[in-house]
Design an enzyme around this catalytic site. Structure first.
Site, mmCIF file in Angstrom:
data_model
loop_
_atom_site.group_PDB
_atom_site.id
_atom_site.type_symbol
_atom_site.label_atom_id
_atom_site.label_comp_id
_atom_site.label_asym_id
_atom_site.label_seq_id
_atom_site.Cartn_x
_atom_site.Cartn_y
_atom_site.Cartn_z
ATOM 1 N N PHE A 14 60.157 -10.435 -16.260
ATOM 2 C CA PHE A 14 61.473 -10.102 -16.813
ATOM 3 C C PHE A 14 62.591 -10.755 -15.991
ATOM 4 C CE2 PHE A 14 64.678 -6.509 -16.151
ATOM 5 C CZ PHE A 14 65.563 -7.008 -17.080
ATOM 6 N N PHE A 37 50.048 -11.035 -14.949
ATOM 7 C CA PHE A 37 49.528 -9.659 -14.952
ATOM 8 C C PHE A 37 50.399 -8.764 -15.840
ATOM 9 C CE2 PHE A 37 49.392 -5.493 -12.445
ATOM 10 C CZ PHE A 37 48.326 -5.010 -13.180
ATOM 11 N N LEU A 74 59.328 -12.875 -6.235
ATOM 12 C CA LEU A 74 59.486 -11.762 -7.178
ATOM 13 C C LEU A 74 58.141 -11.239 -7.678
ATOM 14 C CD1 LEU A 74 62.404 -12.984 -7.195
ATOM 15 C CD2 LEU A 74 62.500 -12.452 -9.626
ATOM 16 N N TYR A 146 53.587 0.970 -4.281
ATOM 17 C CA TYR A 146 54.736 0.087 -4.526
ATOM 18 C C TYR A 146 55.762 0.233 -3.410
ATOM 19 C CZ TYR A 146 58.679 -1.933 -7.201
ATOM 20 O OH TYR A 146 59.742 -2.690 -7.631
ATOM 21 N N LYS A 150 56.401 -2.578 -0.588
ATOM 22 C CA LYS A 150 57.690 -3.278 -0.473
ATOM 23 C C LYS A 150 58.306 -3.068 0.909
ATOM 24 C CE LYS A 150 58.443 -5.069 -4.670
ATOM 25 N NZ LYS A 150 58.801 -6.465 -4.928
HETATM 26 P P1 NAD Z 1 57.875 -7.915 -14.145
HETATM 27 O O1 NAD Z 1 56.628 -7.100 -14.120
HETATM 28 O O2 NAD Z 1 58.445 -8.300 -15.460
HETATM 29 O O3 NAD Z 1 57.689 -9.251 -13.299
HETATM 30 C C1 NAD Z 1 56.781 -9.376 -12.247
HETATM 31 C C2 NAD Z 1 56.041 -10.691 -12.423
HETATM 32 O O4 NAD Z 1 55.146 -10.861 -11.321
HETATM 33 C C3 NAD Z 1 55.198 -10.728 -13.694
HETATM 34 O O5 NAD Z 1 55.393 -11.945 -14.371
HETATM 35 C C4 NAD Z 1 53.767 -10.610 -13.166
HETATM 36 O O6 NAD Z 1 52.813 -11.231 -14.018
HETATM 37 C C5 NAD Z 1 53.882 -11.290 -11.821
HETATM 38 N N1 NAD Z 1 52.844 -10.881 -10.869
HETATM 39 C C6 NAD Z 1 52.418 -9.624 -10.591
HETATM 40 N N2 NAD Z 1 51.447 -9.661 -9.659
HETATM 41 C C7 NAD Z 1 51.268 -10.973 -9.339
HETATM 42 C C8 NAD Z 1 50.409 -11.663 -8.454
HETATM 43 N N3 NAD Z 1 49.511 -10.998 -7.687
HETATM 44 N N4 NAD Z 1 50.477 -13.017 -8.388
HETATM 45 C C9 NAD Z 1 51.359 -13.700 -9.161
HETATM 46 N N5 NAD Z 1 52.198 -13.099 -10.032
HETATM 47 C C10 NAD Z 1 52.152 -11.751 -10.104
HETATM 48 O O7 NAD Z 1 58.959 -7.109 -13.269
HETATM 49 P P2 NAD Z 1 60.488 -7.433 -12.965
HETATM 50 O O8 NAD Z 1 61.280 -6.259 -13.380
HETATM 51 O O9 NAD Z 1 60.853 -8.775 -13.445
HETATM 52 O O10 NAD Z 1 60.462 -7.418 -11.365
HETATM 53 C C11 NAD Z 1 60.499 -8.622 -10.607
HETATM 54 C C12 NAD Z 1 60.614 -8.277 -9.129
HETATM 55 O O11 NAD Z 1 61.824 -7.557 -8.896
HETATM 56 C C13 NAD Z 1 59.468 -7.413 -8.608
HETATM 57 O O12 NAD Z 1 59.113 -7.849 -7.312
HETATM 58 C C14 NAD Z 1 60.074 -6.035 -8.546
HETATM 59 O O13 NAD Z 1 59.478 -5.242 -7.555
HETATM 60 C C15 NAD Z 1 61.530 -6.333 -8.244
HETATM 61 N N6 NAD Z 1 62.405 -5.247 -8.733
HETATM 62 C C16 NAD Z 1 62.709 -5.134 -10.053
HETATM 63 C C17 NAD Z 1 63.509 -4.075 -10.474
HETATM 64 C C18 NAD Z 1 63.916 -3.896 -11.923
HETATM 65 O O14 NAD Z 1 64.609 -2.913 -12.236
HETATM 66 N N7 NAD Z 1 63.582 -4.774 -12.835
HETATM 67 C C19 NAD Z 1 63.984 -3.135 -9.551
HETATM 68 C C20 NAD Z 1 63.610 -3.272 -8.216
HETATM 69 C C21 NAD Z 1 62.842 -4.341 -7.810
#
Ligand code: NAD
Ligand code: UDP
Length: 323
Positions: A14, A37, A74, A146, A150
């Site tokens: 995302f 994933f 990310l 998680y 982190k």
């Molecule tokens: P998301 O799940 O859409 O994106 C995460 C991506 O990482 C996915 O494309 C997934 O396939 C990939 N991924 C997961 N495990 C993996 C691995 N072992 N190797 C390679 N790729 C892997 O989530 P998001 O909301 O886009 O979050 C992105 C980052 O931002 C994350 O690290 C998340 O912890 C952080 N974050 C997001 C939010 C939010 O509100 N969206 C809030 C706090 C932190």
């Protein structure tokens, strides 16, 4: 502008896909690393023909050798349902992923940014949350894979900085929403919009009095880029989020009103360790980066609802088993 070689891990997700859009459109040489994933190619398929975009299917728990100038890390499942699906893998992704990417940054002398989270504050007793607050995380609960993953990644970033003088940046992201959220990620905005558009019951966990503060994705991406391009002596951690705090019950009513839905609100059990309140203090981001969110909730929700209306839900699947 100097073109840079930039890796975005989790770049098909995302937030990552929006970040890739911005970096590709700015002319940089962008490498998206993702194991899909919790995402699917449709998030980045429009970039596949661009000469300055490259996709590598790879799991960050394994080492990878690339020659780069900047790394945005990310990669990590972010929604509670996704990260609790295989909690051991979640912890490995945060910790081993950080070690592998930090190693790459050290070898290439690249700048590296970690996408950390408001979850490092756990169920916070300090409100709103300031970066100096050390948090209230349950280390053995269902969210710990998680939260503690982190937190450990933040530790690694600062130890690499102290030991190897790495050019690190750590951002703590608060709840962010927008187009390309996975429709079945179980997060509150995606759930409520999907339920409202289908005319299904809206699932309120607990009594709906718990609060969150929702940031639109474009604002968040501005913040990530501002931090990467910010002063070299400012490593963070810095909160990125929208301080506009609201109860989950009010969010449900807003989504119902904006979608014109006839859905009813139904109460469901509150998941264990669900934080009761969350609001970022963004004083530091304003002062150091000149960053603050601009998109109001109504405007952001309208764009997100429009995106969800256009989705074919059959094209989405639950996370792949990934042990
Ligand atoms: P998301 O799940 O859409 O994106 C995460 C991506 O990482 C996915 O494309 C997934 O396939 C990939 N991924 C997961 N495990 C993996 C691995 N072992 N190797 C390679 N790729 C892997 O989530 P998001 O909301 O886009 O979050 C992105 C980052 O931002 C994350 O690290 C998340 O912890 C952080 N974050 C997001 C939010 C939010 O509100 N969206 C809030 C706090 C932190
Ligand atoms: N929530 C809810 N109904 C849902 C999904 C989530 O009431 O269908 C609540 C959840 O219990 C939490 C808040 O909404 O209090 C935000 O949940 P989300 O999973 O989006 O993010 P997080 O808890 O990680 O902030």
């Amino acid at each position: 502008m100097k073109i840079r070689r930039i890796v975005v891990t989790g770049g098909a997700g995302f937030l990552g896909s929006h970040l890739c859009d911005r970096l590709v459109n700015a002319g940089h040489d962008v490498i998206c690393v993702d194991n899909f994933f919790t995402s699917q190619k449709s998030n980045i398929s429009h970039l596949l023909g661009r000469p300055n975009f490259e996709l590598i299917r790879h799991d960050v728990t394994h080492p990878i050798w690339l020659e780069v100038d900047e790394i945005y890390n990310l990669a990590c499942p972010a929604a509670p349902g996704h990260y609790q699906y295989n909690p051991i893998k979640t912890m490995k992704t945060s910790v081993m992923g950080a070690i592998n990417l930090l190693g790459m940054a050290r070898r290439c002398r690249a700048k590296i940014l970690q996408a950390s989270t408001s979850e490092v504050y756990g169920d916070p007793e300090v409100h709103p949350q300031v970066e100096s607050y050390r948090g209230n995380v349950n280390p053995i609960g269902p969210r710990a894979c998680y939260d503690e993953g982190k937190r450990a990644a933040e530790t690694l970033f600062f130890d690499y900085q102290r030991m190897n003088k790495l050019n690190i940046r750590v951002v703590r992201i608060f709840n962010t929403y927008g187009p390309r959220m996975h429709p079945f990620d179980g997060r509150v905005v995606s759930n409520f919009i999907r339920q409202a558009l289908a005319g299904n019951d809206i699932s309120i966990f607990g009594d709906g009095s718990q609060t969150r503060s929702f940031c639109y994705v474009d604002d968040l991406v501005d913040g990530l880029i501002a931090m990467m391009n910010g002063p070299d002596d400012f490593h963070g951690p810095v909160n990125l989020g929208n301080p506009n705090e609201m109860s989950i019950a009010l969010l449900a009513e807003t989504v119902i009103k904006m979608t014109g839905s006839k859905s009813k609100l139904v109460k469901r059990p509150l998941p264990a360790d669900d934080p009761t309140q969350r609001q970022p203090d963004i004083t530091l981001a304003k002062a150091k980066l000149g960053w603050e969110p601009k998109v109001a909730l109504d405007a952001g929700l309208a764009k997100t609802i429009e995106y969800f209306r256009g989705l074919d839900l059959d094209q989405f699947r639950a996370p792949t088993p990934n042990f």
